[in-house]
Scaffold this active site. Sequence first.
Site, short mmCIF file in Angstrom:
data_model
loop_
_atom_site.label_atom_id
_atom_site.label_comp_id
_atom_site.label_asym_id
_atom_site.label_seq_id
_atom_site.Cartn_x
_atom_site.Cartn_y
_atom_site.Cartn_z
CG PHE A 129 -25.57 90.53 -78.08
CD1 PHE A 129 -26.69 89.87 -77.62
CD2 PHE A 129 -25.68 91.88 -78.42
CE1 PHE A 129 -27.91 90.53 -77.49
CE2 PHE A 129 -26.89 92.55 -78.30
CZ PHE A 129 -28.01 91.88 -77.83
CG ASP A 130 -20.62 84.44 -76.45
OD1 ASP A 130 -19.44 84.61 -76.82
OD2 ASP A 130 -21.17 83.32 -76.42
#
Length: 216
Positions: A10-11
């Site tokens: 995930f960002d």
Amino acid sequence: MTRKITTLLFDLDGTLINTNELIIKTFQHTLGAYYPERTFEREDILPFIGPSLIDTFTGFDPERAQEMVDHYRAFNKEHHDELILEYDGVYETIRALYEEDYKLAIVSTKMYDMILKGLKTTGLDKYFQVVIGLDQVASPKPDPEGINMALKLLNSTADEAIMVGDNYHDIEAAHNANVKSAGVSWAIRGADYLRGYNPTYILESMGDLLDIVRED
């Protein structure tokens, strides 16, 4: 049944945590300090969201870029907790993925200590086994280095991973690392913007991820 997707990367900003107001106000404060004769509206700031700070500020003034980065980070850290918000369904989805034994990591262009600050503020820190920040790689996204580093640390392969993000550099990094990608429709520039970079999926809500990994 063997899972096809075992690993989710995930960002952070704009994906798991709503830092849009924090980022916009920090850019406005920083650029206003260095260019007081100019006015920077919200739409002027949008292109700066995603790329590394040093790249953005080098575009303004290579000689003062690091000074501007330091100015930005000081203001951002001071106002962090008061300006960040949570996205609906993110906490519940991440907790569910963790409880179902998926491998979870953060791959961000943010500094490691500020990633941890954001995760702890929102209670997400206990769910991620690996956190990769800007200061841990030589080349930030869209270079695949951060994704590849996370996969190695998690003992995962590219074909069992997906990268989730809100900006072009997340999708391009996924392409460059040969992993699946998911763009989030709550991205500040919208789903249509992300579709232009051909993500594998577009998420209307973070809960959509559960359907994707369970059915994959």
